[in-house]
Design an enzyme around this catalytic site. Structure first.
Site, PDB file in Angstrom:
ATOM      1  N   SER A  65      -8.471  10.694   3.535  1.00  0.00           N
ATOM      2  CA  SER A  65      -9.372   9.959   2.656  1.00  0.00           C
ATOM      3  C   SER A  65     -10.281  10.850   1.812  1.00  0.00           C
ATOM      4  CB  SER A  65     -10.210   8.987   3.478  1.00  0.00           C
ATOM      5  OG  SER A  65     -10.850   9.653   4.544  1.00  0.00           O
ATOM      6  N   HIS A  90      -5.447   4.365   3.207  1.00  0.00           N
ATOM      7  CA  HIS A  90      -5.435   4.707   1.783  1.00  0.00           C
ATOM      8  C   HIS A  90      -4.037   4.690   1.175  1.00  0.00           C
ATOM      9  CE1 HIS A  90      -9.600   5.576   0.807  1.00  0.00           C
ATOM     10  NE2 HIS A  90      -9.720   6.057   2.026  1.00  0.00           N
ATOM     11  N   LYS A 124      -9.186  -2.034   1.361  1.00  0.00           N
ATOM     12  CA  LYS A 124      -9.102  -1.103   0.239  1.00  0.00           C
ATOM     13  C   LYS A 124      -8.226  -1.704  -0.863  1.00  0.00           C
ATOM     14  CE  LYS A 124     -10.763   2.708   2.866  1.00  0.00           C
ATOM     15  NZ  LYS A 124     -10.543   3.411   4.128  1.00  0.00           N
TER      16      LYS A 124
HETATM   17  C1  PLP Z   1     -11.383   3.330   5.319  1.00  0.00           C
HETATM   18  C2  PLP Z   1     -10.569   3.775   6.452  1.00  0.00           C
HETATM   19  C3  PLP Z   1     -10.576   3.066   7.661  1.00  0.00           C
HETATM   20  C4  PLP Z   1     -11.478   1.906   7.888  1.00  0.00           C
HETATM   21  O1  PLP Z   1     -11.030   0.775   7.248  1.00  0.00           O
HETATM   22  P1  PLP Z   1     -12.026  -0.469   7.072  1.00  0.00           P
HETATM   23  O2  PLP Z   1     -11.116  -1.617   6.877  1.00  0.00           O
HETATM   24  O3  PLP Z   1     -12.899  -0.171   5.904  1.00  0.00           O
HETATM   25  O4  PLP Z   1     -12.806  -0.564   8.341  1.00  0.00           O
HETATM   26  C5  PLP Z   1      -9.741   3.499   8.674  1.00  0.00           C
HETATM   27  N1  PLP Z   1      -8.958   4.580   8.516  1.00  0.00           N
HETATM   28  C6  PLP Z   1      -8.941   5.285   7.374  1.00  0.00           C
HETATM   29  C7  PLP Z   1      -8.031   6.469   7.254  1.00  0.00           C
HETATM   30  C8  PLP Z   1      -9.746   4.909   6.302  1.00  0.00           C
HETATM   31  O5  PLP Z   1      -9.737   5.610   5.184  1.00  0.00           O
END
Ligand code: PLP
Length: 391
Positions: free
Chosen positions: A180, A208, A239
């Site tokens: 990320s 992502h 996301k």
């Molecule tokens: C953003 C993210 C999460 C968390 O996801 P949410 O739905 O926002 O809680 C988990 N793992 C990774 C790799 C992320 O980038």
């Protein structure tokens, strides 16, 4: 109120180092341009890759579901909070991901906690990339299994850990699909080969990559043609999917087990109807409007090439996440502040989110940006980068 001197001291130190940040309230919707403090800014910090947060069909699905089924569900899934739409969505998602079953949780964060805290016990070991997301790290803190960390995307280091783990009952290797903070893609084909060689289970967190990589945004497993060879895929609905939630895509037995053992599933209330209906609509949009993903990648190339031509260090990014690495934390925040003055919102990210010497401004383009917006962003980066001696 007295009693918080210990944290107030730490906060003051952060202020002195220029590392204290306030939250930034957005006054508009989450579009390619947002209004912050009355100023319209080009949004380069959201994870709204495909623009689905404001897609008319998504908004319609959410409001119709709220009208028909109410604002909330009133219970956890296992007691009285499973609506038929929750299960219908999970079946649709399983079909989309080409897996036997899925289970949706409140967020990607809790999905990682649920899996990692419950699937292993003390005769097992979990082997994790050192740059995995915080929710994986926290999930691992909750397991009774032994833990090993391998160097970031270093296959020799992973193999060493696997060799040293043969006496455990089960080995689980866990990696982000796309990292990320750097935007690089995990070398999944090599990881899968090693895991098969050393009889390990594989878990990929595709937060992502969902909606970004693979056919119609199915993720890294599909991107590398590894369907059926990765045991657990975790995804987020927060996301590119544009709403909120996380899911586990795996076997029916993993789903059944998590329904009984996944603590965030058992002890936290289910998604409101508007959330589930909008997530479900997002899968339809991924299937019906692949041009959104094409647009996302065109924009990615435009901004990435532009930043590189200007001489910025964009690290090893291969995805729409493009970091502009500046090193010092205070400088990253200064660059971000300068960009805001020029009409561009791109957040500075410093320690502890990234290592101390690799603070950065992280950019993420979306399918909704147009070339004029991205050119304006490049111009802003050029001017601020020159003024601050970064390029
Ligand atoms: C953003 C993210 C999460 C968390 O996801 P949410 O739905 O926002 O809680 C988990 N793992 C990774 C790799 C992320 O980038």
């Amino acid at each position: 109120m007295q009693g918080f001197e210990h944290i107030e001291e730490e906060l003051n130190a952060m202020k002195e180092e220029g590392l204290f940040r306030s939250l930034v309230p957005i006054e508009s919707d989450q579009g390619p341009k947002v209004t912050i403090d009355g100023q319209e800014l080009i949004q380069l910090s959201s994870n709204n890759y495909l623009g689905l947060t404001t897609h008319p069909k998504m908004k319609q699905a959410a409001s119709e579901a709220a009208d028909a089924y109410g604002a909330g569900t009133g219970s956890v899934r296992t007691i009285a909070g499973t609506f038929s739409m929750h299960e219908a969505f999970e079946r649709k998602l399983a079909e989309f991901k080409h897996t036997e079953a899925t289970l949706v949780l409140q967020s990607g964060f809790t999905a990682n906690q649920a899996v990692l805290s419950s699937l292993l016990s003390k005769e097992d070991v979990v082997i994790s990339d050192e740059l995995n997301h915080a929710s994986i790290i926290d999930g691992i803190r909750l397991t009774k299994a032994a833990r090993k960390i391998y160097r970031h995307v270093d296959m020799a280091s992973l193999e060493e850990a696997l060799k040293a783990s043969q006496s455990y009952r089960k080995r689980l290797v866990v990696t982000d699909g796309v990292f990320s903070m750097d935007g690089n893609i995990a070398p999944l084909p090599e990881i899968v080969e090693l895991c098969e060689k050393y009889d390990a289970l594989i878990m990929v967190d595709d937060a992502h990559a969902s909606g970004v990589l693979g056919r119609n945004g199915r993720g890294t497993v599909d991107h590398f043609d590894l369907n059926g060879r990765v045991h657990i895929q975790v995804g987020t609905l927060s996301k590119a999917i544009g709403v909120l939630g996380g899911y586990i895509a795996s076997t029916q037995s993993v789903r059944d087990y998590l329904i009984h053992k996944g603590r965030p599933f058992l002890f936290s209330t289910s998604h409101p109807p508007a959330v589930t209906a909008a997530c479900s609509k997002a899968i339809d949009i991924l299937n019906d409007e692949p041009e959104l993903i094409e647009k996302l990648w065109n924009n990615t190339r435009f901004l990435k090439d532009g930043l590189e031509k200007l001489g910025f260090d964009t690290g090893k990014s291969e995805t729409p996440i493009t970091p502009v690495v500046v090193g010092d934390g205070a400088k990253a925040h200064e660059l971000s502040d300068r960009l805001v003055k020029a009409g561009v919102f791109a957040q500075g990210i410093a320690f502890p989110t990234v290592p101390k010497d690799s603070a950065r401004v992280r950019t993420i383009v979306t399918a909704e940006h147009d070339e004029a917006m991205l050119q304006q962003a490049l111009d802003a980066f050029e001017e601020a980068g020159k003024d601050l001696g970064i390029i």
